[in-house]
Design an enzyme around this catalytic site. Sequence first.
Site, PDB file in Angstrom:
ATOM      1  N   LYS A  19      37.062  47.193  30.984  1.00  0.00           N
ATOM      2  CA  LYS A  19      36.416  47.577  29.984  1.00  0.00           C
ATOM      3  C   LYS A  19      36.140  46.421  28.951  1.00  0.00           C
ATOM      4  O   LYS A  19      34.941  46.232  28.505  1.00  0.00           O
ATOM      5  CB  LYS A  19      37.009  48.633  29.002  1.00  0.00           C
TER       6      LYS A  19
ATOM      7  N   ARG B  12      47.402  40.163  35.213  1.00  0.00           N
ATOM      8  CA  ARG B  12      46.299  39.928  34.094  1.00  0.00           C
ATOM      9  C   ARG B  12      47.203  38.913  33.250  1.00  0.00           C
ATOM     10  O   ARG B  12      48.237  39.083  32.833  1.00  0.00           O
ATOM     11  CB  ARG B  12      46.250  41.186  33.466  1.00  0.00           C
TER      12      ARG B  12
ATOM     13  N   ARG C 271      50.948  40.247  29.111  1.00  0.00           N
ATOM     14  CA  ARG C 271      51.225  41.477  28.052  1.00  0.00           C
ATOM     15  C   ARG C 271      52.465  42.109  28.557  1.00  0.00           C
ATOM     16  O   ARG C 271      52.776  42.396  29.750  1.00  0.00           O
ATOM     17  CB  ARG C 271      49.987  42.356  27.879  1.00  0.00           C
TER      18      ARG C 271
ATOM     19  N   ARG D 169      51.298  53.686  31.893  1.00  0.00           N
ATOM     20  CA  ARG D 169      50.199  53.880  31.196  1.00  0.00           C
ATOM     21  C   ARG D 169      49.048  54.608  31.995  1.00  0.00           C
ATOM     22  O   ARG D 169      48.262  55.373  31.676  1.00  0.00           O
ATOM     23  CB  ARG D 169      49.646  52.431  31.112  1.00  0.00           C
TER      24      ARG D 169
END
Length: 207
Positions: A13, A122, A153, A164
Amino acid sequence: MNLIFLGPPGAGKGTHAQRLMSELGIPQISTGDILRKAIKNETKTGLEAKRYIDAGQLVPDEVVINIVKERLQESDCASGYILDGFPRTVAQAEALDTFATIDAALNLSVPDDMIIRRLSGRRVCLTCGYTTHISQMNGNDVCPACGDKLIQRKDDMPETIQNRLSVYAAQTAPLVEYYDRKGLLRTVEGTGTVEENHAAVRKALNL
Ligand code: AMP
């Protein structure tokens, strides 16, 4: 054009929203980026949001709804915007309907095993939102966009990723049907290269 980007974490996204932002000249509004910045700056909202984010849970609806409502009133949103990561619950979508008119909801579809690979590698810049994958970095953790440090993160750690994905399935996936019923849904497979996926995103939005 007022757009929503739907899809599980790691679907791409942010990547496609950032590209469209430069291509269309409209802002990308990422509630995740806004909340991470608030945490970094130790604001009241940041302190409240941190424990939810670190655990892979959603921040309470009223907090994010207020953030988006205020952000959409800024002048750069006058000719359109891309909402990235909002809405994430039906209550958020219903609230959004009271203060915005959405033209399309783009749903990026990616299987769980690919998401887990993408998220666990990531790396992001907390200053400007730049995102990359460890396989692209050649051991260099300097953000090519702003020079700050690229980090992993906390919620991209393996133990939180599964959480998640469960939260997405339970609370956010129902939005696919919500926007389908309104005739606004455009679904794109996000499993190809960034270039291929981006071409599919543009085509789905008739760009
Ligand atoms: P993201 O960067 O979009 O993956 O968001 C990271 C985290 O921020 C999420 O796992 C949530 O904890 C929180 N968050 C971001 N957007 C929302 C939202 N619309 N509603 C609730 N929590 C959110």
